[in-house]
Each structure stands twice: as C-alpha cells, then as structure tokens.
Design a protein around this motif. Structure first.
Motif, PDB file in Angstrom:
ATOM      1  N   ALA A 161      -0.821   0.625   9.305  1.00 45.45           N
ATOM      2  CA  ALA A 161      -1.710   1.475   8.514  1.00 45.45           C
ATOM      3  C   ALA A 161      -1.043   2.755   8.022  1.00 45.45           C
ATOM      4  O   ALA A 161      -1.408   3.283   6.978  1.00 45.45           O
ATOM      5  N   ASN A 162      -0.047   3.285   8.747  1.00 48.08           N
ATOM      6  CA  ASN A 162       0.556   4.557   8.345  1.00 48.08           C
ATOM      7  C   ASN A 162       1.928   4.406   7.694  1.00 48.08           C
ATOM      8  O   ASN A 162       2.560   5.394   7.350  1.00 48.08           O
ATOM      9  N   GLY A 163       2.391   3.175   7.536  1.00 47.38           N
ATOM     10  CA  GLY A 163       3.639   2.943   6.825  1.00 47.38           C
ATOM     11  C   GLY A 163       4.907   3.305   7.562  1.00 47.38           C
ATOM     12  O   GLY A 163       5.956   3.486   6.945  1.00 47.38           O
ATOM     13  N   ASP A 164       4.859   3.379   8.901  1.00 46.98           N
ATOM     14  CA  ASP A 164       6.058   3.739   9.655  1.00 46.98           C
ATOM     15  C   ASP A 164       6.840   2.521  10.148  1.00 46.98           C
ATOM     16  O   ASP A 164       7.809   2.661  10.876  1.00 46.98           O
ATOM     17  N   GLY A 165       6.415   1.332   9.729  1.00 48.30           N
ATOM     18  CA  GLY A 165       7.113   0.124  10.125  1.00 48.30           C
ATOM     19  C   GLY A 165       6.667  -0.443  11.465  1.00 48.30           C
ATOM     20  O   GLY A 165       7.202  -1.442  11.920  1.00 48.30           O
ATOM     21  N   GLN A 166       5.696   0.190  12.120  1.00 50.42           N
ATOM     22  CA  GLN A 166       5.174  -0.266  13.403  1.00 50.42           C
ATOM     23  C   GLN A 166       3.711  -0.690  13.248  1.00 50.42           C
ATOM     24  O   GLN A 166       2.976  -0.108  12.456  1.00 50.42           O
ATOM     25  N   TRP A 223      -0.251   6.515  17.184  1.00 46.82           N
ATOM     26  CA  TRP A 223       0.999   5.919  16.709  1.00 46.82           C
ATOM     27  C   TRP A 223       2.097   5.911  17.769  1.00 46.82           C
ATOM     28  O   TRP A 223       3.268   6.103  17.472  1.00 46.82           O
ATOM     29  N   ASP A 224       1.706   5.671  19.016  1.00 44.85           N
ATOM     30  CA  ASP A 224       2.715   5.578  20.076  1.00 44.85           C
ATOM     31  C   ASP A 224       3.037   4.127  20.433  1.00 44.85           C
ATOM     32  O   ASP A 224       3.772   3.874  21.377  1.00 44.85           O
ATOM     33  N   GLY A 225       2.469   3.174  19.677  1.00 42.14           N
ATOM     34  CA  GLY A 225       2.738   1.763  19.914  1.00 42.14           C
ATOM     35  C   GLY A 225       1.812   1.100  20.913  1.00 42.14           C
ATOM     36  O   GLY A 225       1.938  -0.085  21.183  1.00 42.14           O
ATOM     37  N   ARG A 226       0.846   1.866  21.455  1.00 43.44           N
ATOM     38  CA  ARG A 226      -0.085   1.310  22.438  1.00 43.44           C
ATOM     39  C   ARG A 226      -1.517   1.425  21.921  1.00 43.44           C
ATOM     40  O   ARG A 226      -1.870   2.375  21.221  1.00 43.44           O
ATOM     41  N   VAL A 227      -2.349   0.477  22.312  1.00 45.58           N
ATOM     42  CA  VAL A 227      -3.748   0.444  21.868  1.00 45.58           C
ATOM     43  C   VAL A 227      -4.523   1.585  22.521  1.00 45.58           C
ATOM     44  O   VAL A 227      -4.417   1.811  23.727  1.00 45.58           O
ATOM     45  N   MET A 287       0.849  -1.167   0.000  1.00 47.30           N
ATOM     46  CA  MET A 287       0.000   0.000   0.000  1.00 47.30           C
ATOM     47  C   MET A 287       0.897   1.233   0.000  1.00 47.30           C
ATOM     48  O   MET A 287       1.790   1.343   0.817  1.00 47.30           O
ATOM     49  N   ILE A 288       0.647   2.168  -0.924  1.00 45.26           N
ATOM     50  CA  ILE A 288       1.478   3.362  -0.968  1.00 45.26           C
ATOM     51  C   ILE A 288       1.132   4.261   0.210  1.00 45.26           C
ATOM     52  O   ILE A 288       0.037   4.188   0.757  1.00 45.26           O
ATOM     53  N   PRO A 289       2.075   5.136   0.641  1.00 47.82           N
ATOM     54  CA  PRO A 289       1.865   5.933   1.850  1.00 47.82           C
ATOM     55  C   PRO A 289       0.569   6.733   1.850  1.00 47.82           C
ATOM     56  O   PRO A 289      -0.104   6.802   2.869  1.00 47.82           O
ATOM     57  N   SER A 290       0.203   7.370   0.730  1.00 49.31           N
ATOM     58  CA  SER A 290      -1.027   8.170   0.727  1.00 49.31           C
ATOM     59  C   SER A 290      -2.247   7.297   0.942  1.00 49.31           C
ATOM     60  O   SER A 290      -3.188   7.689   1.627  1.00 49.31           O
ATOM     61  N   ASN A 291      -2.250   6.087   0.391  1.00 49.88           N
ATOM     62  CA  ASN A 291      -3.376   5.178   0.611  1.00 49.88           C
ATOM     63  C   ASN A 291      -3.443   4.735   2.066  1.00 49.88           C
ATOM     64  O   ASN A 291      -4.519   4.536   2.614  1.00 49.88           O
ATOM     65  N   ARG A 292      -2.280   4.564   2.703  1.00 54.70           N
ATOM     66  CA  ARG A 292      -2.267   4.184   4.110  1.00 54.70           C
ATOM     67  C   ARG A 292      -2.875   5.281   4.967  1.00 54.70           C
ATOM     68  O   ARG A 292      -3.616   5.015   5.903  1.00 54.70           O
ATOM     69  N   LEU A 293      -2.533   6.533   4.676  1.00 48.55           N
ATOM     70  CA  LEU A 293      -3.091   7.640   5.442  1.00 48.55           C
ATOM     71  C   LEU A 293      -4.589   7.748   5.231  1.00 48.55           C
ATOM     72  O   LEU A 293      -5.338   8.026   6.165  1.00 48.55           O
TER      73      LEU A 293
END
Length: 198
Positions: free
Chosen positions: A57-62, A83-87, A1-7
């Motif tokens: 979902a945002n393509g940051d590898g996490q 996007w802090d790694g916690r639910v 998925m390209i970055p814009s599609n992820r966002l």
C-alpha cells in the motif's frame, strides 16, 4: 499505483481501522468474554481453501496488506499499519464483505490486545487487555457507532469495579466500586455536563 495514491489508500485503511470508538449494545454474556485464558495471535493461518493476495500500500516494496479470500469472497484482511513487516490489525468480514470483527495488536507483541465487534458496519462493543496478561480487563459499549460506556477491572480480580458513562463525546459520570462487592459505591459527575432532567 503512484506513491501519492498509495499513501491516500493507506490513509483510508488507517482511518477506517482506527475510527469508531463509537456504538454500543450490552454484551450478551460478558463473563464468557472476560474468561479468555490467553491472548490469541494477531496473525491467523490460512484456512483450507483460502487464497491470499499481498499488497504493497505504501510503495516501499514490502507487503502491508494481506487479503484472504474463500471462493473469491473476502473473509479476512490483515494490515501492517506501522510498516514494520508485522500484522497490527486483522479484520474479519461476513459473506457480504461487511466487517464483523476486528482485532488489534496495540503493543506490537504479536498478540491481540483489543477486539471489536460490528453489526451493520457499526461498532457495537469492544474489549481490551490493558496489562498484557492475555485477559480482558476493559470493556467498551457503543450505540449508533458512539461510545456510551466503559467498564474496567482496575484491581485485576476478575470483576468490574470502574464504570464510565459517556454522553456527547465526553465522560458524563464515573462509578467506582470501593469495597469489591460489584456495585458502585461512589459516583463522580463531570462538572462540564448538565445533569439529566428530573
């Protein structure tokens, strides 16, 4: 998925999650909901037989989204919205994939602060822990996916003492219990709303 599609995908997740201060039916047993002894954890443990899929979902590898399936049926989804790694949000689905319950960690402490119930894809009621003590002190009611009433235990004695009635997307009137007997002593009407026809 390209970055814009992820966002865009993440935008839809956030919009779907945060939309809907809107639908009401009175709680069948509000006292039971109000007596929760301590806040539940936002993050659940996989049940026996569940499989989990991790998505970025945002393509940051996490991982930002965790999907839990039981026999190939999506039963729960956990989302990390900041996007802090916690639910931050957990959604529970029925066997047809419709959301039936959603819990949120609004102050990022790992505990549930807000819970919403759904029927046929529409929010019906909610409860919030505004002071972080693990007990609900605010209740929300919806009709046709629209907020119609809020109740609150403002003095934290375990009884509702503040009511907001909503019409047309704004507060119509507020009722307050000033003497602690559980009934409204004072009404304040929004001067911008029209009184109901006599």
């Amino acid at each position: 998925m390209i970055p814009s599609n992820r966002l865009i995908f993440l935008g839809f997740l956030v919009a779907g999650t945060l939309s809907g201060c809107a639908s009401q039916k009175p709680a069948e047993n509000p006292d039971a909901a109000r007596k929760r002894p301590e806040a539940e954890a936002i993050r659940g443990k996989p049940a026996e037989g569940e499989t989990v899929t991790q998505l970025d979902a945002n393509g940051d590898g996490q991982t930002d989204v965790w999907e839990f399936r039981l026999k190939d049926v999506l039963v729960r989804k956990e989302l990390d919205l900041n996007w802090d790694g916690r639910v931050d949000v957990t959604q529970y689905m029925d066997p047809q994939g419709a959301k039936v319950r959603e819990v949120m960690d609004l102050d990022y402490d790992g505990k549930v602060d807000a819970t919403y119930q759904y029927a046929e894809g529409k929010r019906t009621q909610g409860e919030r822990d505004l002071d972080g003590d693990g007990k609900s002190d605010s209740w929300l009611y919806y009709e046709n996916d629209t907020l119609v009433r809020k109740e609150r235990d403002a003095n934290h004695d375990g009884r509702v003492d503040y009511w907001e009635y909503w019409e047309g997307g704004q507060v119509d009137r507020i009722g307050e219990d000033l003497d602690g007997d559980g009934t409204v002593d004072q009404w304040t009407r929004n001067p911008k709303t029209k009184p109901a026809a006599e």
